[in-house]
Motif scaffolding. Structure first.
Motif, short mmCIF file in Angstrom:
data_model
loop_
_atom_site.label_atom_id
_atom_site.label_comp_id
_atom_site.label_asym_id
_atom_site.label_seq_id
_atom_site.Cartn_x
_atom_site.Cartn_y
_atom_site.Cartn_z
N ALA A 101 0.83 -1.21 0.00
CA ALA A 101 0.00 0.00 0.00
C ALA A 101 0.86 1.26 0.00
N GLU A 102 1.94 1.22 0.81
CA GLU A 102 2.84 2.37 0.84
C GLU A 102 3.54 2.55 -0.49
N ALA A 103 3.98 1.43 -1.09
CA ALA A 103 4.63 1.49 -2.40
C ALA A 103 3.66 2.03 -3.46
N GLU A 104 2.40 1.59 -3.41
CA GLU A 104 1.40 2.06 -4.35
C GLU A 104 1.11 3.55 -4.15
N SER A 105 1.09 3.96 -2.88
CA SER A 105 0.87 5.37 -2.57
C SER A 105 2.01 6.22 -3.11
N ILE A 106 3.24 5.73 -2.94
CA ILE A 106 4.40 6.44 -3.47
C ILE A 106 4.34 6.50 -4.99
N ARG A 107 3.97 5.36 -5.62
CA ARG A 107 3.88 5.32 -7.07
C ARG A 107 2.84 6.31 -7.59
N ALA A 109 1.78 8.99 -6.03
CA ALA A 109 2.29 10.34 -5.79
C ALA A 109 3.28 10.74 -6.87
N GLU A 110 4.14 9.80 -7.26
CA GLU A 110 5.11 10.08 -8.33
C GLU A 110 4.40 10.33 -9.65
N LEU A 111 3.35 9.54 -9.92
CA LEU A 111 2.59 9.74 -11.16
C LEU A 111 1.90 11.10 -11.16
N ARG A 112 1.34 11.49 -9.99
CA ARG A 112 0.70 12.80 -9.90
C ARG A 112 1.72 13.91 -10.12
N PHE A 113 2.90 13.74 -9.49
CA PHE A 113 3.95 14.74 -9.65
C PHE A 113 4.38 14.85 -11.11
#
Length: 275
Positions: A101-107, A109-113
């Motif tokens: 879940a944390e990895a997906e959240s980071i991914r 966030a990176e996609l949004r950025f």
């Protein structure tokens, strides 16, 4: 010869013998426990002087023993181990799910950025392109003097015998021979060559439908049908044709024919050129 004992009651065993027998029985119980049965024995209290029976009752006959076999213990231990293993597995699954879940959240966030960065870059690029197009549009719609840094040496409709019509149909810009002459605006060349009294001349149909003429050139830089932009060189100043000396004769017209001339100064000023 055989010996005989007098009949009668046997003598009661001593306290020491009783304790010894009890110890042996306790040892036996312990031995049973080591062999797979755990027992507990509650023995009745007895007085020191009370006569004990010749034999102790059998342990299984007292009803005071509670036995737990090693199989039951093993089952309980196994169940506990299974419960602990299950708990550990569940904890590991929860930790793995949390990590995912944390990895997906980071991914995400990176996609949004990245999406925001790409959108900004795209917006900046589009804004730059719009600004460049607008600047080019303004440039193409702009007008400027045909000779940079010059001035009008002969005014429009000035009288004199030099002009066949009796008056000046354009204006003269002071310019030494070889000075760069440019188109005052965007348009298409409709005449480029010898023009009689005008000498070497260029006539341009401007994008707004008007015409401009450049006379007495020493050299031509464009040809008929060529599109020109504001400030593009069309020739060099000279003194060809009916001329008293090097200069640029400039005319503004409403049509392509001679006689449709209008005031060149007013024409240029109406297009934002300061003279």
């Amino acid at each position: 010869m055989a010996f005989t004992r007098a009949t009668g009651k046997h003598r009661a065993p001593s306290r020491t013998n009783v304790l010894t027998r009890k110890g042996a029985q306790a040892a036996g119980i312990a031995a049973l426990a080591g062999g797979g049965v755990i027992g507990s024995l509650a023995s009745p209290a007895f007085a020191a002087d009370t006569e004990l029976p010749h034999s102790m009752p059998d342990l299984a006959d007292t009803g005071l023993n509670q036995a737990v076999t090693t199989d039951v213990i093993a089952e309980r231990v196994g169940a506990q181990a299974q419960a602990q293993q299950l708990e550990a597995t569940e904890d590991a699954a929860k930790a793995d799910a949390q990590a995912k879940a944390e990895a997906e959240s980071i991914r995400k966030a990176e996609l949004r950025f990245k999406a925001a960065r790409d959108a900004k870059e795209r917006a900046d690029r589009e804004a730059k392109e719009r600004a460049e197009r607008e600047a080019e549009r303004k440039r193409l719609n702009s007008f400027q003097s045909p000779v940079a840094g010059s001035y009008v040496s002969t005014s429009y409709q000035a009288g004199g015998g030099m002009w066949s019509s009796g008056s000046h149909t354009g204006i003269d810009f002071h310019a030494a021979s070889g000075t760069q002459v440019v188109s005052v605006g965007a348009g298409t060349v409709v005449e480029a060559g010898w023009g009689g009294a005008y000498g070497n001349n260029v006539v341009i149909r401007m994008n707004d439908g008007t015409y401009t003429q450049y006379g007495h050139l020493s050299q031509l830089s464009v040809s008929v049908g060529q599109s020109v932009t504001p400030g593009q060189q069309i020739g060099l100043a000279g003194s060809t044709g009916n001329s008293s000396g090097p200069h640029l004769h400039f005319e503004a017209r409403t049509g392509a024919d001679y006689g449709s001339d209008i005031d060149p100064v007013s024409y240029l000023r109406s297009h934002g050129v300061s003279l």
